[in-house]
Design an enzyme around this catalytic site. Structure first.
Site, PDB file in Angstrom:
ATOM      1  N   HIS A   1      -2.186   1.787  -3.457  1.00  0.00           N
ATOM      2  CA  HIS A   1      -3.311   0.888  -2.345  1.00  0.00           C
ATOM      3  C   HIS A   1      -3.969   0.861  -2.946  1.00  0.00           C
ATOM      4  O   HIS A   1      -4.460   0.851  -4.421  1.00  0.00           O
ATOM      5  CB  HIS A   1      -3.469   2.174  -1.805  1.00  0.00           C
ATOM      6  CG  HIS A   1      -4.861   1.919  -1.123  1.00  0.00           C
ATOM      7  ND1 HIS A   1      -6.001   2.257  -0.545  1.00  0.00           N
ATOM      8  CD2 HIS A   1      -4.501   2.449   0.806  1.00  0.00           C
ATOM      9  CE1 HIS A   1      -6.447   1.900   0.161  1.00  0.00           C
ATOM     10  NE2 HIS A   1      -6.021   2.236   0.998  1.00  0.00           N
TER      11      HIS A   1
ATOM     12  N   ASP B   1      -2.019  10.224  -6.390  1.00  0.00           N
ATOM     13  CA  ASP B   1      -2.500   9.836  -5.511  1.00  0.00           C
ATOM     14  C   ASP B   1      -2.063  10.501  -4.345  1.00  0.00           C
ATOM     15  O   ASP B   1      -0.925   9.922  -3.404  1.00  0.00           O
ATOM     16  CB  ASP B   1      -2.848   8.383  -4.866  1.00  0.00           C
ATOM     17  CG  ASP B   1      -3.453   7.611  -3.840  1.00  0.00           C
ATOM     18  OD1 ASP B   1      -4.456   8.551  -2.842  1.00  0.00           O
ATOM     19  OD2 ASP B   1      -3.529   5.825  -3.505  1.00  0.00           O
TER      20      ASP B   1
ATOM     21  N   GLN C   1      -1.788  10.285   1.240  1.00  0.00           N
ATOM     22  CA  GLN C   1      -0.374  10.456   2.210  1.00  0.00           C
ATOM     23  C   GLN C   1       0.309  11.511   2.365  1.00  0.00           C
ATOM     24  O   GLN C   1       0.996  12.406   2.574  1.00  0.00           O
ATOM     25  CB  GLN C   1       0.490   8.442   2.233  1.00  0.00           C
ATOM     26  CG  GLN C   1      -0.594   7.399   2.717  1.00  0.00           C
ATOM     27  CD  GLN C   1      -0.973   7.156   3.607  1.00  0.00           C
ATOM     28  OE1 GLN C   1      -0.080   8.293   4.970  1.00  0.00           O
ATOM     29  NE2 GLN C   1      -1.263   6.608   3.730  1.00  0.00           N
TER      30      GLN C   1
ATOM     31  N   LYS D   1      -7.872  11.737   6.572  1.00  0.00           N
ATOM     32  CA  LYS D   1      -5.980  11.747   7.041  1.00  0.00           C
ATOM     33  C   LYS D   1      -5.527  13.164   7.592  1.00  0.00           C
ATOM     34  O   LYS D   1      -4.161  13.147   8.102  1.00  0.00           O
ATOM     35  CB  LYS D   1      -5.146  10.726   6.036  1.00  0.00           C
ATOM     36  CG  LYS D   1      -5.933   9.427   6.443  1.00  0.00           C
ATOM     37  CD  LYS D   1      -4.732   8.586   4.732  1.00  0.00           C
ATOM     38  CE  LYS D   1      -5.858   7.690   3.874  1.00  0.00           C
ATOM     39  NZ  LYS D   1      -5.561   6.299   5.042  1.00  0.00           N
TER      40      LYS D   1
ATOM     41  N   CYS E   1      -3.881  -3.058   2.682  1.00  0.00           N
ATOM     42  CA  CYS E   1      -4.367  -2.391   1.251  1.00  0.00           C
ATOM     43  C   CYS E   1      -3.717  -2.466   0.531  1.00  0.00           C
ATOM     44  O   CYS E   1      -3.626  -1.314  -0.903  1.00  0.00           O
ATOM     45  CB  CYS E   1      -5.646  -1.339   1.985  1.00  0.00           C
ATOM     46  SG  CYS E   1      -7.108  -1.127   3.001  1.00  0.00           S
TER      47      CYS E   1
HETATM   48  N1  PLP Z   1      -4.538   5.673  -0.907  1.00  0.00           N
HETATM   49  C1  PLP Z   1      -3.748   5.482  -0.004  1.00  0.00           C
HETATM   50  C2  PLP Z   1      -2.487   5.702  -0.860  1.00  0.00           C
HETATM   51  C3  PLP Z   1      -3.585   5.554   0.988  1.00  0.00           C
HETATM   52  O1  PLP Z   1      -3.298   5.561   2.618  1.00  0.00           O
HETATM   53  C4  PLP Z   1      -5.631   5.452   1.383  1.00  0.00           C
HETATM   54  C5  PLP Z   1      -5.899   5.026   2.586  1.00  0.00           C
HETATM   55  O2  PLP Z   1      -5.430   4.692   3.858  1.00  0.00           O
HETATM   56  C6  PLP Z   1      -6.184   5.168   0.208  1.00  0.00           C
HETATM   57  C7  PLP Z   1      -5.706   5.344  -1.075  1.00  0.00           C
HETATM   58  C8  PLP Z   1      -8.139   5.995   0.620  1.00  0.00           C
HETATM   59  O3  PLP Z   1      -8.342   6.461   1.013  1.00  0.00           O
HETATM   60  P1  PLP Z   1      -9.939   6.100   1.845  1.00  0.00           P
HETATM   61  O4  PLP Z   1     -10.622   5.570   2.259  1.00  0.00           O
HETATM   62  O5  PLP Z   1     -10.107   7.755   2.860  1.00  0.00           O
HETATM   63  O6  PLP Z   1     -10.961   6.527  -0.038  1.00  0.00           O
END
Ligand code: PLP
Length: 406
Positions: free
Chosen positions: A122, A199, A202, A225, A364
């Site tokens: 992401h 990360d 998810q 999430k 993203c």
């Molecule tokens: N990493 C992953 C795999 C995500 O799906 C997301 C959010 O869509 C993020 C990072 C970023 O999360 P946040 O926008 O809550 O900081």
């Protein structure tokens, strides 16, 4: 037995309609809905118990501080970290990864040093490393996924060279649903003496996470999430890495003493939590995680496996539908395209007319989309309250799209 109807009844928004159709919420990968216990905790937090934390000696500040600090231990338990001192509370994964980039990586990386990333990341786990590339000559090494959307752990380990300072990988792709074998990556990286950031935005929503078993150095999660409020998150930082990390933001609460000449810092993890935090959101995240743990993470995972299998079975009959990513270790996240090239935005507009919320676009994750040669996809991402009937409604609506756009 998993009583999905009883669970759905705890989410007020799930009983609303979109136009004439009952809502089918399949945009959980972007953000999940909130159960009544979380909504109540937020209301109580502001209506009855609100105050700033850590600073006051009065009753409300003591209550707020207890509830806020209580979340730290809930997160510790949720991730099976050894100690609450390894948990930094923050606003979400984006902040968590930026904190590692600025506070841990930046001071120890020279021009030519490398960070290994998977192509499936992401932007939150890409752009902070591009900052280091732009600002101090750090080199990003990319590891591709195969045609099924699988990331070979050995390919990640092989990409680690003498100049690699960090591996940063997702535990689960937000586009393909692939679950990555981060434990194997951590074991290989450890042999080469390289820390690993995972990360978990998810993965932590869909399966039990055990940072001790995974063996990672950093594990980032994001509350919204996880059926909690937006504006709250956390990152696990292994004790040794915490000791190496410099504060990323300066301000109140993270200090010990401030004089005209100098500053000394609070102890970790507080020295990484500058300023007034997202007090009530963090308390709400703790309630959400407790609620998930009460349901049982393994139980949630089993329900979502059933949804995934049902969706795969139903999609099989649709020879004009492409599912991006066919990993054996796929979770219940489906990026879909239609033969004939109907645009994802048009598909999602038709689905919305049927009450079905999905995400359309590049999610993203532009490097992954470029790697797969895709402009945009429609993503249906399932959560603990979704049902097999909702899969069927998605299939019906996709059939309509096929008729309209073929
Ligand atoms: N990493 C992953 C795999 C995500 O799906 C997301 C959010 O869509 C993020 C990072 C970023 O999360 P946040 O926008 O809550 O900081």
């Amino acid at each position: 037995m998993y009583d999905v109807e009883e669970i759905r009844a705890q989410f007020p928004i799930l009983s609303r309609r979109i136009g004439k159709a009952p809502l089918v919420y399949l945009d959980n990968g972007a953000s999940a809905q909130k159960p009544q216990v979380v909504i109540d905790a937020i209301t109580r937090g502001y209506a009855e118990e609100y105050s700033n934390v850590h600073r006051g000696l009065h009753t409300l500040s003591t209550i707020s501080t207890e509830r806020y600090e209580g979340t730290r231990d809930v997160v510790r338990k949720f991730l099976n970290a050894a100690s609450q001192e390894e948990i930094i509370l923050n606003t979400g994964t984006t902040e968590g990864i930026n904190m590692v980039a600025y506070g841990w990586a930046m001071p120890r990386m020279e021009p030519g040093d490398e960070i290994v990333l998977s192509i499936m990341e992401h932007h939150a786990n890409i752009v902070p490393w591009h900052f280091l590339r732009e600002r101090q000559g750090v080199v990003i090494k990319w590891v591709d996924v195969d045609a099924n959307g699988d990331l070979d752990p050995q390919a990640v380990i092989d990409a680690i060279g003498p100049k690699t300072k960090l591996v940063a990988v997702t535990h689960m792709s937000n586009v393909l649903g692939t679950v990555v074998d981060v434990k194997a990556i951590c074991a290989g990286a450890r042999e080469k003496g390289v820390p690993v950031l995972v990360d978990g935005s998810q993965a932590a929503v869909h399966q039990p996470v055990d940072v001790a078993d995974i063996g990672c150095d950093f594990y980032a999660i994001t509350g919204h999430k996880l059926y909690g409020p937006s504006g709250a998150g956390a990152i696990y930082v292994r004790r040794e890495r915490m000791e190496e990390m410099r504060p990323f933001m300066g301000g109140g609460d993270m200090i010990d003493q401030v004089t005209r000449e100098a500053v000394t810092y609070n102890v970790a993890p507080m020295k990484f939590e500058a300023g007034t935090p997202s007090i009530v959101s963090t308390i709400g995240m703790g309630v959400a995680l407790d609620w998930m743990m009460d349901l049982g993470m393994e139980t949630i995972a089993a329900h979502e496996r059933r949804l995934r299998d049902h969706a795969i079975e139903r999609f099989k009959g649709l020879n004009w539908l492409n599912i991006q990513g066919q990993s054996e270790s796929k979770g219940a996240i489906f990026s879909l395209t239609l033969e004939g090239g109907a645009h994802a935005h048009d598909i999602s507009t038709v689905l919305d007319k049927k009450g079905i919320a999905v995400r359309a676009g590049t999610h993203c994750a532009m490097p992954l989309m470029q790697h797969m040669g895709l402009g945009a996809t429609c993503r249906a991402s399932f959560g603990l309250y979704n049902t097999e009937e909702e899969v069927d409604r998605l299939v019906e609506a996709l059939e309509l799209c096929h008729e309209l756009f073929a």
